[in-house]
Scaffold this motif. Structure first.
Motif, PDB file in Angstrom:
ATOM      1  N   HIS A  15       0.839  -1.210   0.000  1.00 44.19           N
ATOM      2  CA  HIS A  15       0.000   0.000   0.000  1.00 44.19           C
ATOM      3  C   HIS A  15       0.869   1.254   0.000  1.00 44.19           C
ATOM      4  O   HIS A  15       0.589   2.212  -0.740  1.00 44.19           O
ATOM      5  CB  HIS A  15      -0.919  -0.008   1.223  1.00 44.19           C
ATOM      6  N   GLN A  50       0.881   4.105  -2.997  1.00 39.37           N
ATOM      7  CA  GLN A  50       0.659   5.521  -2.694  1.00 39.37           C
ATOM      8  C   GLN A  50       1.857   6.383  -3.101  1.00 39.37           C
ATOM      9  O   GLN A  50       1.693   7.552  -3.488  1.00 39.37           O
ATOM     10  CB  GLN A  50       0.375   5.696  -1.197  1.00 39.37           C
ATOM     11  N   TRP A  90       1.937   6.490  -7.199  1.00 37.78           N
ATOM     12  CA  TRP A  90       0.830   7.192  -7.849  1.00 37.78           C
ATOM     13  C   TRP A  90       1.161   8.662  -8.152  1.00 37.78           C
ATOM     14  O   TRP A  90       1.029   9.095  -9.307  1.00 37.78           O
ATOM     15  CB  TRP A  90      -0.411   7.050  -6.974  1.00 37.78           C
ATOM     16  N   PRO A 107      -7.171  10.301   8.919  1.00 35.32           N
ATOM     17  CA  PRO A 107      -7.754  11.061   7.804  1.00 35.32           C
ATOM     18  C   PRO A 107      -8.413  12.370   8.208  1.00 35.32           C
ATOM     19  O   PRO A 107      -8.574  13.255   7.376  1.00 35.32           O
ATOM     20  CB  PRO A 107      -8.792  10.085   7.224  1.00 35.32           C
ATOM     21  N   THR A 120      -3.058  13.176  -3.079  1.00 32.13           N
ATOM     22  CA  THR A 120      -3.404  11.847  -3.579  1.00 32.13           C
ATOM     23  C   THR A 120      -3.570  10.839  -2.445  1.00 32.13           C
ATOM     24  O   THR A 120      -4.424   9.953  -2.516  1.00 32.13           O
ATOM     25  CB  THR A 120      -2.332  11.341  -4.564  1.00 32.13           C
ATOM     26  N   SER A 121      -2.780  10.988  -1.369  1.00 34.56           N
ATOM     27  CA  SER A 121      -2.901  10.047  -0.248  1.00 34.56           C
ATOM     28  C   SER A 121      -4.170  10.284   0.558  1.00 34.56           C
ATOM     29  O   SER A 121      -4.582   9.421   1.330  1.00 34.56           O
ATOM     30  CB  SER A 121      -1.679  10.160   0.677  1.00 34.56           C
ATOM     31  N   ARG A 122      -4.775  11.441   0.392  1.00 32.63           N
ATOM     32  CA  ARG A 122      -6.091  11.687   0.989  1.00 32.63           C
ATOM     33  C   ARG A 122      -7.208  11.320   0.010  1.00 32.63           C
ATOM     34  O   ARG A 122      -8.375  11.672   0.208  1.00 32.63           O
ATOM     35  CB  ARG A 122      -6.206  13.150   1.423  1.00 32.63           C
ATOM     36  N   ASN A 123      -6.831  10.585  -1.041  1.00 29.22           N
ATOM     37  CA  ASN A 123      -7.779  10.007  -1.999  1.00 29.22           C
ATOM     38  C   ASN A 123      -8.615  11.057  -2.737  1.00 29.22           C
ATOM     39  O   ASN A 123      -9.794  10.828  -3.051  1.00 29.22           O
ATOM     40  CB  ASN A 123      -8.707   8.994  -1.299  1.00 29.22           C
ATOM     41  N   PRO A 125      -9.715  12.589  -6.039  1.00 32.13           N
ATOM     42  CA  PRO A 125      -9.703  12.035  -7.398  1.00 32.13           C
ATOM     43  C   PRO A 125      -8.858  12.874  -8.351  1.00 32.13           C
ATOM     44  O   PRO A 125      -8.947  14.109  -8.353  1.00 32.13           O
ATOM     45  CB  PRO A 125     -11.180  12.038  -7.805  1.00 32.13           C
ATOM     46  N   HIS A 129     -11.361  16.793   3.070  1.00 30.86           N
ATOM     47  CA  HIS A 129     -10.135  16.013   3.144  1.00 30.86           C
ATOM     48  C   HIS A 129      -9.167  16.535   4.210  1.00 30.86           C
ATOM     49  O   HIS A 129      -8.051  16.041   4.323  1.00 30.86           O
ATOM     50  CB  HIS A 129      -9.441  16.010   1.778  1.00 30.86           C
ATOM     51  N   GLN A 138      -5.217   4.146 -15.541  1.00 30.85           N
ATOM     52  CA  GLN A 138      -6.125   4.890 -14.675  1.00 30.85           C
ATOM     53  C   GLN A 138      -5.919   6.394 -14.830  1.00 30.85           C
ATOM     54  O   GLN A 138      -6.892   7.166 -14.838  1.00 30.85           O
ATOM     55  CB  GLN A 138      -5.914   4.480 -13.217  1.00 30.85           C
ATOM     56  N   GLU A 163      -8.753   9.070 -15.889  1.00 30.23           N
ATOM     57  CA  GLU A 163      -9.034  10.242 -15.040  1.00 30.23           C
ATOM     58  C   GLU A 163      -8.841  11.539 -15.841  1.00 30.23           C
ATOM     59  O   GLU A 163      -9.606  12.498 -15.678  1.00 30.23           O
ATOM     60  CB  GLU A 163      -8.122  10.238 -13.813  1.00 30.23           C
TER      61      GLU A 163
END
Length: 667
Positions: A15, A19, A22, A61, A76-79, A81, A111, A298, A302
């Motif tokens: 993981h 992360q 990405w 989070p 990006t690590s806080r998701n 998009p 976030h 991906q 996006e």
């Protein structure tokens, strides 16, 4: 590079890898798009990803992070998009800031990310305010903020660290030391061997770590987080790293020796971690290839969504409205009647200073989340004794003495807002606001327009001359701030207005600068209702009706005008007290012009650049047909405020009021 997995499972290691990879792949794609002219600017964090990613994943989070422009891995690590991030980078209307901000100059409450401003340093104090909110609620949380090696030279760095240390706040300060502040190398930035050494001067712990080692960053920050929560203290972490691209792409890297690139290329955070994962049998080479290919696909998907933005629809009304968080007054004494004229309400005579104190006291009872901050405001009661007795009633958690650092305290007040607190900061004198100017005009004022975050902050400003206090304790500087959209500026002249406007300012979710004339504190008295009430910000007060001339004024000017009218009953003088300087009550100004056709704009501030010039221009543009004479201004001399009382009286606008009125009458 030595990696120590500690108790991390294979799934956790993978993981972390995903992360970490990405944001690197996103950046590589962004650089291609930049060359193609499909995005306009890019600040690269290639080579520094381990810090952003490791720090973010080490936190919960819902703990706030204050990143800078090279911290894509935080977002990006806080998701968040990529499609919406890409809309943001293009300036699309459906990005995070409606096209109003660039790259990473935005935040997202969802976030728990607070957007940076270009001045970099002010981010640090916001983390103090967030941590203070956690501490007051007794929550087991930390805030985390980034700065670069160059940013540690700013005064905001010193102020934020000192405040965090003095108040024992659970803040993690991260320095990303990549060797350069744009093109300036660290040997031209500081003389200590490591920036982490500075922590000792603030009485806090620190550590220097390899910022390219994702496991070391992650493990260190997890441990530091536990320390900050357990000990309720701040911590400084210096992460050694290197920027493999220019400060931003247009600046290039010609100033960097070639051997440094070769040295740090061998320390690449992703390549080294990949190699170690394969050595440990956690990932196979084919799996890594598949992960990379899947991510690239991906990214393309996006970006397809990200490019599919509707054309910008420009609405001037929306632009103007979004400067401020919406608010409507709720605590009015009686619809359509001024607070001070209500006879049936229980009221009594109070001095201006007592009315301010009562409004503040009632607000503290009304809002359990209201925090007062300022130099000497606790046991001492403030320079003018307005908060005297408050600390005994409300406690030192809510009535807080501050170090001598106006910028940090304004920033901390904004940080409290992120967590739903209200705050009042007392400037000891309005003159001292200069050292907090950047936080007010660039952070507080613009944050709602930029990403919808309110700044629920009142800055009280003891102001004005006439007391023989000299150039640095007597300035009228309200006009500096009326030029800044996003702020509200109020300036009461009566005790009833002072109380009602202060309560309104505290209730308002927008940043309000509340000017209080020092010479009026104990010299002016009037009826003040006992009730908890608001005087609506943005509404002027018609003081008296007249037919000969209209004097439009505020603050001490109201009393000068009233005294003159009382001593000259042969002149029918109409007086309008603006009391709100931003926003201005243009309807009331127009009505004042219509009543007499002759207008005198009176203020204690100096002439050039004073608010009178702006109002004069507006009247000339919108009320020209009602005028029977040129608009005239009466203001203080365009000099510093002198100390000697005779010189000061000559300086003040009051000394020229008689001749200006006569000149206007004779036209």
């Amino acid at each position: 590079m030595y990696f120590q997995r500690n108790d991390l499972t294979n799934d956790q290691l993978v993981h972390l890898y995903q992360q970490l990879l990405w944001p690197r792949l996103i950046e590589e794609k962004m650089l291609v798009l930049l060359r193609q002219g499909r995005i306009s600017k890019w600040f690269s964090g290639i080579g520094q990803e381990a810090i952003s990613v490791g720090a973010t994943l080490a936190l919960q989070p819902d703990e706030w992070i204050m990143p800078l422009h090279r911290n894509l891995g935080v977002f990006t690590s806080r998701n968040m998009p990529l499609s919406k991030l890409f809309k943001q980078w293009q300036g699309a209307q459906d990005g995070y800031s409606k096209g109003r901000e660039r790259s990473f100059h935005f935040g997202s409450p969802e976030h728990h990310i607070c957007g940076m401003i270009s001045h970099l340093g002010p981010q640090l104090a916001i983390a103090d305010g967030v941590a203070l909110a956690y501490k007051l609620r007794e929550e087991n949380k930390v805030s985390l903020t980034f700065t670069g090696d160059g940013g540690t030279s700013e005064g905001d760095f010193h102020e934020a660290l000192n405040t965090a240390a003095v108040w024992d706040l659970p803040v993690i300060f991260i320095i990303e030391n990549n060797g350069y502040g744009l093109s300036t190398p660290v040997n031209e930035q500081y003389r200590c061997s490591q920036l982490a050494e500075r922590a000792k001067g603030y009485g806090m712990e620190s550590i220097v770590i390899d910022g390219n080692n994702i496991l070391q960053v992650y493990d260190t920050i997890k441990g530091v987080r536990e320390y900050c929560i357990r000990e309720q203290k701040p911590y400084l972490i210096e992460c050694m790293t290197f920027r493999m691209r220019g400060h931003e792409e247009a600046s290039g890297t010609k100033y960097v020796p070639k051997e440094l690139f070769e040295e740090w290329a061998a320390k690449d955070p992703i390549a080294n971690y990949e190699h170690w994962l394969m050595e440990q049998g956690v990932l196979a080479e084919e799996t890594i290839r598949q992960v990379r290919e899947s991510m690239r696909q991906q990214i393309e998907e996006e970006l397809r969504i990200g490019f599919d933005s509707k054309p910008m629809v420009v609405k001037t009304e929306d632009e103007l409205t979004d400067m401020y968080a919406p608010y409507a007054a709720r605590y009015t004494l009686q619809e359509g009647r001024e607070a001070y004229s209500v006879q049936r309400e229980a009221s009594r005579e109070l001095r201006l200073i007592d009315a301010i104190k009562e409004g503040l006291h009632q607000s503290m009872k009304q809002h359990s989340n209201l925090i007062l901050m300022g130099q000497d405001i606790a046991e001492y009661g403030g320079a003018f004794k307005i908060t005297e007795g408050f600390v005994e009633e409300f406690g030192k958690k809510r009535v807080r003495n501050t170090p001598l650092c106006e910028s940090a305290i304004v920033g901390a007040a904004l940080g409290l807002s992120l967590e739903g607190f209200k705050s009042m900061m007392e400037m000891q004198f309005a003159d001292f606001v200069t050292v907090g100017f950047n936080q007010i005009v660039n952070n507080l004022a613009k944050i709602h327009y930029r990403w919808g975050q309110n700044a629920d902050v009142v800055v009280r400003m003891p102001t004005g001359g006439g007391v023989g206090a000299g150039p640095f304790h007597s300035q009228s500087n309200e006009a500096w701030f009326t030029h800044v959209p996003g702020l509200k500026v109020v300036y009461p002249s009566t005790p009833a207005d002072a109380k009602g406007l202060l309560i309104a300012a505290i209730n308002d979710p927008n940043p309000v600068l509340f000017f209080e004339h020092k010479a009026l504190y104990r010299s002016i008295s009037g009826p003040v209702p006992e009730a908890y009430y608001e005087v609506e910000i943005g509404k002027a007060r018609h003081v008296r009706s007249g037919d000969d001339i209209s004097i439009i004024t505020y603050g001490s000017g109201v009393h000068w005008a009233e005294d003159y009218a009382a001593s000259h009953p042969e002149i029918s003088i109409d007086i309008l007290d603006l009391r709100s300087l931003l926003p201005l009550d243009y309807d009331a100004i127009k009505a004042a012009v219509q009543r007499t056709g002759k207008v005198l704009l009176l203020h204690e501030d100096t002439l050039v650049g004073g608010l009178g010039g702006e109002i004069s221009a507006w009247i000339a543009e919108h009320c020209f047909t009602y005028l029977d004479a040129p608009i005239m201004r009466c203001a203080s001399l365009d000099t510093a405020v002198p100390f000697n009382l005779e010189l000061e009286q000559n300086f003040l606008a009051k000394s020229r009021l008689e001749e200006t009125i006569q000149k206007l009458l004779q036209y």
